[in-house]
Write a protein that holds these residues in place. Sequence first.
Motif: not given
Length: 614
Positions: A355-377
């Motif tokens: 996994l690379r920071h550049e592609t993971l960070e938009p998906l895995f961040n404080e806004d998306t953690i435990k957020n059911p509306a966030a896209p899966d990855y």
Amino acid sequence: MFAYYEEDGDIKAGTILTDNNSSVQMESQFGKRTKVKAANILIRFAAPPPSEAMEAARRLAAEIDTDFLWEAAGADEFGFADLAADYHGKTPSGPEAGAVLLCLHSAPIYFYKKGKGRYKAAPADALAAAKAGLERKAREAELRAEWADQLKSGGLPEPFRAKVYELAHKPDKNSLEYKALIDACGETGLSPARLLDKCGAIPSSQEFHLQAFLLEWFPRGKGFPALTAPPPPPALPAGDAPAFSIDDAATTEIDDAFSVVFRPDGSVRVGIHIAAPALGIAPGSDLDRIAAARLSTVYMPGDKITMLPEALVNQYTLAENRDCAALSLYVEAASDFSIQGLETQADTVRIAANLRHETLEPLFNEDTIKNPAAPDYAFRRELEWLWGFACHLEAARGKADQVQRNDYLFKVVDDQVRISTRQRGNPIDKLVSELMILANSRWGKLLADHNVAGLYRAQTIGKVRMTLRPAPHEGLGLECYAWSTSPLRRYVDMINQRQILAVVREEKPPYSGSDPLLFAALRDFELAYDAYNDFQRKMERYWCLRWLIQEGVQELHAAVLKENLVRFEGLPFVARVTGAPAINPGELIRVAVADFDLLDVELSCRYLATLPAA
């Protein structure tokens, strides 16, 4: 009565005032009176007076053919008066004797001095060698002057082209090139680097700084010698869970990866998997000597100098879609994240993804953690659980809720630089750093508990240092901490990995507590690691200047650190500001920048205004 005498290594003429058995009172040709030992009186004469005698002797000496005089001297030791008599074919006058004396005294390559007024002709082969040396020196002096003139006029002598960086950074001060360069610098008032730059010898300021570093720390160059490939890793038990790594896109030395196994009872097994080059690089081998000499990978914007050859890195890096040898720490954790057990073993781990920071960070961040509306990855469940575990570990160390600062990321492509900021302590950073801290602290304790030597990182009273004994790391809130999780990039980690493997396998450790290799590795690593970090900071500062020039920046905001020291907004660049009124730490000001100097890595920074508080 007059006399020629020797004083302070010179031949002089004077008037004898008083004559005692052991000393003579003399008045020199210039009127100075002095006491001379009788042994230093070379010859006495009645006329002419000293000043005339010396003038006549010098005139006659200029007419003497030194080569003929050498041939006439023969092979035996002689007195100058005897040679003067032979040369003139009569009893010489005072000036005639003085002329031969001056000639002998001024030709040390022809005549060896054997005592007061006594000489011996040099052997023919020695004289020939001395003459050749004088001719060489004369040619060198002529060439030195020619080169200095060429440098002063802005030209670069051809022999300088292959030595430019050595002359600028680490010169041989006995070389003719350096002497000519210093002559030219003395007359132009420029430093060697400035003069070479003026002559067009430094086309790349970036290469100028890189070569300064390489000459000091990589004098044989940054390439690797031809080496026999190490044997493949030994057969190891297979791991039972896929693992993933998290790194930036430029990382090729992938040292660490993670696996997570969720159990029906709510407990979790975490695997921290570290690349295991120690399985293939034997202590004392050619590869080990290279790693011990380099000690660490060197980082700089846009480039790096690896500790290990690319072929070996490729063999042991935790690359995706491969089964990789690893030293693994398995952590048994309860549903509340508390650690229930630990196990260390060498095994083979399937790396499912890098996994690379550049592609993971938009998906895995404080806004998306435990957020059911966030896209899966991919690995979302594992990453979110590990983030919670990392928060628990951080709190257990007493380091939760610390003020986070920005990291600056440099990307250099085609000589253009892009600088971006990234907040340290975001979920990706916290997850990786806490798991690395956990492994380094537990493996350090493992070595200590088994009384096996290791290299520890300690901090007391603010000072961080390396030590051979387990000691607290106050900054991390740990009782001990041994770097062990970057063996592809740091030599101390490889040493510790060898020791850990020995404990796990119940074998004799490669290094004892009194092993001089450990002391040498500790000392050399600290020196090299500090120098490598200093070089990285210098090159980051250099690329900040390049960015300011590239973007045409003339004014920008800066935060006051103290007195006249400011840090530019959005850049890791600290400068001294001129013309500022009384300003306080923390205030924001606007400054003008100019006079960018890419060799000294400096600029001028002028105060414009204080900005209103936000």
